[in-house]
Design a protein around this motif. Structure first.
Motif, PDB file in Angstrom:
ATOM      1  N   ASP A 258      -0.462  -3.611   4.148  1.00  0.00           N
ATOM      2  CA  ASP A 258      -1.448  -2.522   4.157  1.00  0.00           C
ATOM      3  C   ASP A 258      -1.719  -2.132   5.602  1.00  0.00           C
ATOM      4  O   ASP A 258      -1.535  -2.944   6.510  1.00  0.00           O
ATOM      5  CB  ASP A 258      -2.754  -2.981   3.488  1.00  0.00           C
ATOM      6  CG  ASP A 258      -3.621  -1.834   2.997  1.00  0.00           C
ATOM      7  OD1 ASP A 258      -4.164  -1.094   3.850  1.00  0.00           O
ATOM      8  OD2 ASP A 258      -3.776  -1.676   1.764  1.00  0.00           O
TER       9      ASP A 258
ATOM     10  N   SER B   6      -3.102   1.119  -9.571  1.00  0.00           N
ATOM     11  CA  SER B   6      -3.855   2.238  -9.012  1.00  0.00           C
ATOM     12  C   SER B   6      -5.350   2.022  -9.215  1.00  0.00           C
ATOM     13  O   SER B   6      -5.786   1.710 -10.331  1.00  0.00           O
ATOM     14  CB  SER B   6      -3.421   3.538  -9.699  1.00  0.00           C
ATOM     15  OG  SER B   6      -4.360   4.575  -9.465  1.00  0.00           O
TER      16      SER B   6
ATOM     17  N   ASP C  38       0.849  -1.183   0.000  1.00  0.00           N
ATOM     18  CA  ASP C  38       0.000   0.000   0.000  1.00  0.00           C
ATOM     19  C   ASP C  38       0.897   1.250   0.000  1.00  0.00           C
ATOM     20  O   ASP C  38       2.109   1.162   0.253  1.00  0.00           O
ATOM     21  CB  ASP C  38      -0.877  -0.035   1.258  1.00  0.00           C
ATOM     22  CG  ASP C  38      -1.873   1.108   1.336  1.00  0.00           C
ATOM     23  OD1 ASP C  38      -2.273   1.634   0.278  1.00  0.00           O
ATOM     24  OD2 ASP C  38      -2.243   1.486   2.457  1.00  0.00           O
ATOM     25  N   LEU C  39       0.285   2.412  -0.263  1.00  0.00           N
ATOM     26  CA  LEU C  39       1.038   3.667  -0.241  1.00  0.00           C
ATOM     27  C   LEU C  39       0.780   4.442   1.049  1.00  0.00           C
ATOM     28  O   LEU C  39       1.652   4.532   1.911  1.00  0.00           O
ATOM     29  CB  LEU C  39       0.665   4.523  -1.451  1.00  0.00           C
ATOM     30  CG  LEU C  39       1.369   5.881  -1.560  1.00  0.00           C
ATOM     31  CD1 LEU C  39       2.878   5.715  -1.692  1.00  0.00           C
ATOM     32  CD2 LEU C  39       0.805   6.679  -2.737  1.00  0.00           C
TER      33      LEU C  39
ATOM     34  N   THR D 186      -2.628   0.476  -4.580  1.00  0.00           N
ATOM     35  CA  THR D 186      -3.144   1.574  -3.780  1.00  0.00           C
ATOM     36  C   THR D 186      -4.471   2.112  -4.276  1.00  0.00           C
ATOM     37  O   THR D 186      -4.713   2.172  -5.494  1.00  0.00           O
ATOM     38  CB  THR D 186      -2.107   2.726  -3.752  1.00  0.00           C
ATOM     39  OG1 THR D 186      -2.641   3.842  -3.034  1.00  0.00           O
ATOM     40  CG2 THR D 186      -1.733   3.174  -5.155  1.00  0.00           C
TER      41      THR D 186
END
Length: 209
Positions: free
Chosen positions: A176, A144, A14-15, A117
């Motif tokens: 995440d 994305s 995850d970002l 993400t």
């Protein structure tokens, strides 16, 4: 590599909340000046009805800001609501160097690293500002939600990530900071890590690094 009895051949990360973190000080100051409790703007901005169309790439940044202003319209004038939304949209952010360093080590060890993400349509610009693209990039691929039109924890985004990694889902490590996203990955057979701090990632990667 074997992680807690699980075999994986790719790391999916995850970002926000893992790699990227925001400085909310300017927004919080503007909220205080507007007579709003801290977090009021984010509460509107990230409510599903406001946030999901953006994450699926269905609306622009300006339309998202307008939706935030509408959500705040009963508490502040329209222009102030737009100012709050704009401030949130332009909030400064940084990458966690410790996490980025670990992911670079994973790539150096020969495993693909993919970003998975729930993202805005301007993700590419944000990644460039973070220094995570170009010759010094960190990711072998970026999945994305705004490009795919599907958000986590929807099953399809995980399937696409595994396909792009060239790995069976059961051989992927998924990282995440949200439990529902980790649970969805684990439902596909991935090894899930609910992230809280760099030490969490360092520990699960220890057999590799």
């Amino acid at each position: 590599m074997t992680i807690s009895g699980q075999v994986f051949d790719a790391v999916l990360s995850d970002l926000d909340g893992v790699i990227r973190f925001y400085d909310m000080a300017v927004l919080e100051q503007l909220e205080a000046e507007s007579g709003l409790p801290r977090g009021s703007t984010a509460e509107i901005a990230f409510a599903p009805a406001t946030d999901l169309p953006l994450m699926r790439g269905e609306i622009t940044k300006e339309q998202w800001i307008d939706s935030i202003a509408r959500g705040l319209a009963d508490r502040v004038p329209w222009e102030r609501g737009r100012a709050l939304g704009t401030t949130l949209a332009e909030t400064k952010f940084r990458a966690d160097d410790a996490v980025v360093g670990l992911l670079r080590q994973v790539r150096a060890a020969g495993l693909p690293v993919l970003l998975v993400t729930n993202a805005t349509p301007w993700l590419a610009d944000d990644l460039a500002l973070l220094g995570l693209t170009g010759p010094s990039g960190v990711f072998d691929a970026v999945i994305s939600s705004a490009d795919l039109g599907v958000t986590k924890p929807g099953r399809r985004i995980y399937e696409v990530a595994a396909e792009r990694a060239g790995a069976d889902p059961g051989r992927c490590l998924f990282v995440d900071d949200r439990q529902e996203n980790v649970a969805a990955a684990e439902a596909l057979g991935m090894t899930g890590l609910l992230y809280r701090e760099p030490a969490d990632l360092r520990a699960v990667l220890a057999p590799l690094l």
